[in-house]
Design a protein around this motif. Structure first.
Motif, PDB file in Angstrom:
ATOM      1  N   ASP A  42     -41.097  -8.446 -55.346  1.00  0.00           N
ATOM      2  CA  ASP A  42     -39.895  -8.781 -56.382  1.00  0.00           C
ATOM      3  C   ASP A  42     -39.159  -9.868 -55.945  1.00  0.00           C
ATOM      4  O   ASP A  42     -38.595 -11.009 -56.944  1.00  0.00           O
ATOM      5  CB  ASP A  42     -39.188  -7.455 -56.590  1.00  0.00           C
ATOM      6  CG  ASP A  42     -39.726  -6.495 -57.227  1.00  0.00           C
ATOM      7  OD1 ASP A  42     -40.982  -6.831 -58.121  1.00  0.00           O
ATOM      8  OD2 ASP A  42     -39.548  -5.359 -57.269  1.00  0.00           O
ATOM      9  N   ILE A  71     -46.833 -19.769 -52.930  1.00  0.00           N
ATOM     10  CA  ILE A  71     -46.468 -18.349 -53.195  1.00  0.00           C
ATOM     11  C   ILE A  71     -46.940 -17.577 -52.011  1.00  0.00           C
ATOM     12  O   ILE A  71     -46.105 -16.678 -51.568  1.00  0.00           O
ATOM     13  CB  ILE A  71     -47.368 -17.781 -54.363  1.00  0.00           C
ATOM     14  CG1 ILE A  71     -47.027 -18.742 -55.905  1.00  0.00           C
ATOM     15  CG2 ILE A  71     -46.851 -16.462 -54.805  1.00  0.00           C
ATOM     16  CD1 ILE A  71     -47.841 -18.396 -56.666  1.00  0.00           C
ATOM     17  N   GLU A 109     -46.210 -17.901 -62.368  1.00  0.00           N
ATOM     18  CA  GLU A 109     -46.569 -17.820 -61.149  1.00  0.00           C
ATOM     19  C   GLU A 109     -46.155 -16.683 -60.368  1.00  0.00           C
ATOM     20  O   GLU A 109     -46.126 -16.427 -59.134  1.00  0.00           O
ATOM     21  CB  GLU A 109     -45.672 -19.288 -60.315  1.00  0.00           C
ATOM     22  CG  GLU A 109     -46.248 -20.554 -60.885  1.00  0.00           C
ATOM     23  CD  GLU A 109     -45.295 -21.502 -60.096  1.00  0.00           C
ATOM     24  OE1 GLU A 109     -45.775 -22.427 -59.630  1.00  0.00           O
ATOM     25  OE2 GLU A 109     -44.211 -21.372 -60.240  1.00  0.00           O
ATOM     26  N   ASN A 110     -45.855 -15.603 -61.144  1.00  0.00           N
ATOM     27  CA  ASN A 110     -45.248 -14.334 -60.787  1.00  0.00           C
ATOM     28  C   ASN A 110     -46.532 -13.441 -60.156  1.00  0.00           C
ATOM     29  O   ASN A 110     -47.522 -13.418 -61.067  1.00  0.00           O
ATOM     30  CB  ASN A 110     -44.409 -13.637 -61.381  1.00  0.00           C
ATOM     31  CG  ASN A 110     -42.971 -13.978 -61.434  1.00  0.00           C
ATOM     32  OD1 ASN A 110     -42.020 -13.448 -61.891  1.00  0.00           O
ATOM     33  ND2 ASN A 110     -42.735 -15.223 -60.715  1.00  0.00           N
ATOM     34  N   ARG A 125     -48.133 -10.033 -60.703  1.00  0.00           N
ATOM     35  CA  ARG A 125     -47.519  -8.937 -61.610  1.00  0.00           C
ATOM     36  C   ARG A 125     -48.293  -7.554 -60.817  1.00  0.00           C
ATOM     37  O   ARG A 125     -47.747  -6.618 -61.412  1.00  0.00           O
ATOM     38  CB  ARG A 125     -48.513  -9.136 -62.889  1.00  0.00           C
ATOM     39  CG  ARG A 125     -48.006 -10.555 -63.408  1.00  0.00           C
ATOM     40  CD  ARG A 125     -47.062 -10.031 -64.761  1.00  0.00           C
ATOM     41  NE  ARG A 125     -47.736  -9.361 -65.990  1.00  0.00           N
ATOM     42  CZ  ARG A 125     -48.429 -10.356 -66.764  1.00  0.00           C
ATOM     43  NH1 ARG A 125     -48.517 -11.436 -66.935  1.00  0.00           N
ATOM     44  NH2 ARG A 125     -48.940  -9.257 -67.750  1.00  0.00           N
ATOM     45  N   ARG A 148     -42.267 -17.689 -64.226  1.00  0.00           N
ATOM     46  CA  ARG A 148     -43.010 -16.243 -64.576  1.00  0.00           C
ATOM     47  C   ARG A 148     -44.606 -16.440 -64.635  1.00  0.00           C
ATOM     48  O   ARG A 148     -45.071 -15.547 -64.119  1.00  0.00           O
ATOM     49  CB  ARG A 148     -42.515 -16.068 -66.106  1.00  0.00           C
ATOM     50  CG  ARG A 148     -43.251 -14.713 -66.501  1.00  0.00           C
ATOM     51  CD  ARG A 148     -42.469 -14.051 -68.015  1.00  0.00           C
ATOM     52  NE  ARG A 148     -43.281 -13.050 -68.222  1.00  0.00           N
ATOM     53  CZ  ARG A 148     -43.047 -11.820 -67.797  1.00  0.00           C
ATOM     54  NH1 ARG A 148     -42.103 -11.539 -66.778  1.00  0.00           N
ATOM     55  NH2 ARG A 148     -43.779 -10.802 -68.238  1.00  0.00           N
ATOM     56  N   ASN A 175     -41.001 -13.163 -56.346  1.00  0.00           N
ATOM     57  CA  ASN A 175     -41.423 -13.548 -58.003  1.00  0.00           C
ATOM     58  C   ASN A 175     -39.991 -14.092 -58.443  1.00  0.00           C
ATOM     59  O   ASN A 175     -40.126 -15.043 -59.398  1.00  0.00           O
ATOM     60  CB  ASN A 175     -41.347 -12.249 -58.726  1.00  0.00           C
ATOM     61  CG  ASN A 175     -43.024 -12.009 -58.545  1.00  0.00           C
ATOM     62  OD1 ASN A 175     -43.868 -12.695 -58.067  1.00  0.00           O
ATOM     63  ND2 ASN A 175     -43.446 -10.478 -58.820  1.00  0.00           N
TER      64      ASN A 175
END
Length: 619
Positions: free
Chosen positions: A564, A498, A574-575, A577, A572, A567
């Motif tokens: 965004d 990420i 691994e997003n 926030r 989800r 992501n």
């Protein structure tokens, strides 16, 4: 020269290789540095002579086999003389990063019980002198020799001496003792491949640095196996030396590979002048950290934005067509169709040739990215213009590299390539990779437990890295075993994938994904000051400092767009926030980064408590 099989087993020693080079091609230029704006060369015979003078100087001071010296200096020829000269006596050499503060100098020089310190200039000397004044100081340190004595006229006489004085001591010993030169020759002859010659202190992302003990065999095997895998053995070797020589990568290439292949090492004037020095030298081999490759790409792209309409159109068209050809090359390791080869040849004549020359990489036969993962888009850029950049996998404890991408093979996204010749490997039940080869180190200095934790009795090294097997015999690194995040919901997440996706954006310099034991992932993001600053100027936004730039709502919105986009590419869970923009650049002196510019993850909770509270609230 040693035979192929012998080199793959790491036979020989570095001082013996230097002596061989001096005998074989003594009149050829081996080292080159810029003096008052002019590149001046030093031959292999001069390299060997000055290394011997240094060895004799250390001999006169009473240093013996098994003693240790530290070198804290920028990259200069004297680094090589001190390094190889000490090794001629069986003295072990410990490099210290020029960016290390005095406290780390105190720890490393004290831990290895160094008897002599070689410093580059006043700044490095002051760190050693500061360390001497702390607590018990450095009880084993007896002498300091400095390469550049500017600014030290009023220092205590003899502390430090000039490095030239150390070589003069060697000359004095040779004149006073007719047998000194013979004793030095016998010392070189008595060295064996399994002698520890170099200690490399690990960066210490999760604790105090450890002194990895490396042997002649470790370095020679790793360097020659790399050259064999990349098809470099019969190629001309000319490089630009600019990364710290205390790091296993620069030592392995600029010192060891240079001794194995001959050729010439050119010393960059500084890290800031690397791009200009590359253009002046046009090396045949180039090792770049991700930041260097990213800067080369960004510099050219910014230049194109300021060019004429026709040039911009030609650049866009060439990169579009080049991407198609790059994708086809990736399938087979080369362009198979005649039409594709002709198309690439046309774009090389129209565009890519000039791009390569502008960067100074038009003569390179081998390009390598090391130190950390790099943006796939950056790698794609160079592949498009005909300068594919190889990646690999390794660590200090295997002498540098163990896996490397090889030319002519189909490209596997995210892969570090197959194992180099002579390297065995296997995966543990959790995906950790274990490696065994002649490159595996002897252990950690004065740390038997640390050695047992990582090295088995039958020679298998537990790397601590989680990898995936791809394309049969290739691997891709997932993350450090200790870096895996386990959320409160029990999900195991590798943050580096990420983080690297975020750093694909030219607006993001550094990204730290957090969330261990939390309900969701958060992000600590450091903007790229240059690119975000340029963007802000183009938007008519005014700022004065790094902090003022990060506080702008427009900049926060810019980075939100990057988050965004990233992501959308991950599940989800691994997003990210919520994120916070760091108000200062991460810094080694502040303890946030290691000397190799890696984030000290063990200090995240302490260093970024305020930012974590903004993300997660009070715990």
């Amino acid at each position: 020269m040693l035979e192929h099989a012998a080199l793959l087993n790491g036979e020989g020693t570095l001082p013996a290789l230097l002596r061989h080079r001096a005998q074989e091609r003594g009149g050829q230029v081996a080292l080159r540095e810029k003096v008052q704006g002019v590149w001046r060369g030093r031959t292999w015979a001069e390299y060997y002579r000055d290394a011997r003078r240094t060895a004799l100087g250390l001999m006169k001071l009473g240093l013996e086999r098994g003693d240790r010296i530290v070198i804290a200096a920028e990259d200069v020829p004297e680094w090589f003389y001190a390094d190889l000269g000490a090794q001629m006596l069986g003295v072990q050499v410990v490099g210290i990063y020029p960016t290390n503060p005095w406290a780390e100098v105190l720890y490393i020089a004290g831990h290895c019980q160094a008897r002599v310190a070689i410093t580059g200039d006043q700044e490095q000397t002051d760190k050693v002198l500061e360390a001497l004044q702390q607590g018990n100081g450095l009880p084993h340190l007896q002498h300091i020799f400095c390469v550049d004595m500017k600014g030290m006229r009023r220092y205590e006489p003899g502390r430090p001496h000039a490095f030239a004085h150390l070589m003069a001591l060697g000359d004095q010993l040779a004149q006073e003792d007719a047998l000194a030169e013979q004793r030095l020759d016998r010392s070189i002859d008595s060295l064996v491949p399994d002698d520890v010659n170099i200690l490399v202190y690990t960066s210490g992302t999760t604790g105090p640095p450890k002194g990895a003990m490396l042997t002649h065999r470790n370095f020679i095997f790793a360097a020659y196996s790399y050259a064999s895998a990349r098809g470099m053995v019969s190629q001309r070797f000319e490089s630009v030396c600019y990364l710290p020589l205390c790091h296993v990568a620069e030592r392995g290439y600029s010192t060891v590979l240079h001794l194995l292949m001959g050729g010439c090492v050119n010393f960059a004037e500084s890290v800031d002048t690397v791009s200009a020095n590359i253009r002046e030298i046009a090396p045949t081999f180039f090792l770049g950290v991700p930041r260097i490759w990213e800067k080369l790409q960004q510099h050219f792209e910014f230049r194109m934005k300021d060019s004429g309409r026709l040039q911009r159109w030609l650049y866009r068209k060439g990169m579009q067509q080049g991407r198609v050809l790059s994708d086809r090359r990736a399938e087979h390791g080369r362009l198979v169709r005649l039409g594709d080869r002709l198309a690439f040849g046309m774009w090389w004549l129209l565009l890519f040739r000039n791009m390569q020359r502008h960067m100074g990489l038009n003569r390179t036969h081998t390009r390598m990215c090391g130190g950390a993962s790099v943006s796939p888009e950056t790698l794609k850029f160079f592949d498009i213009i005909g300068l594919p950049v190889g990646q690999g996998y390794g660590l200090t404890e295997v002498g540098g590299l163990a896996f490397v991408q090889q030319p002519g093979r189909p490209f596997v996204p995210g892969s570090c390539g197959p194992a180099m010749p002579g390297v065995q490997w296997r995966l543990g039940s959790d995906g950790e990779i274990f490696v065994r080869s002649p490159g595996v180190f002897r252990g950690y200095l004065f740390d038997d437990k640390g050695t047992r934790d990582i090295l088995s009795e039958d020679g298998w090294l537990a790397t601590g890295d989680i990898v995936e097997q791809r394309a049969g015999d290739e691997i891709a690194v997932v993350d450090r075993k200790k870096a895996i995040i386990i959320t409160s919901g029990g999900k195991n997440i590798a943050p580096s994938e990420i983080e690297n996706a975020l750093k694909d954006s030219p607006f993001v310099r550094e990204a730290i994904v957090v969330g261990d034991g939390r309900h969701f992932l958060g992000g600590l993001i450091q903007i790229d000051y240059d690119t975000v600053g340029r963007w802000a100027t183009e938007q008519g936004l005014q700022y004065t400092t790094f902090k003022s730039l990060t506080l702008m709502q427009e900049v926060v919105a810019l980075i939100q767009g990057v988050v965004d986009e990233v992501n959308a590419r991950f599940a989800r869970v691994e997003n990210i926030r919520k994120f916070v923009l760091l108000e200062k650049e991460l810094d080694h002196d502040d303890g946030e980064l290691t000397a190799t510019q890696k984030v000290r993850r063990g200090l995240i909770d302490k260093k970024f408590a305020r930012e974590l509270q903004l993300i997660y609230g009070k715990s």
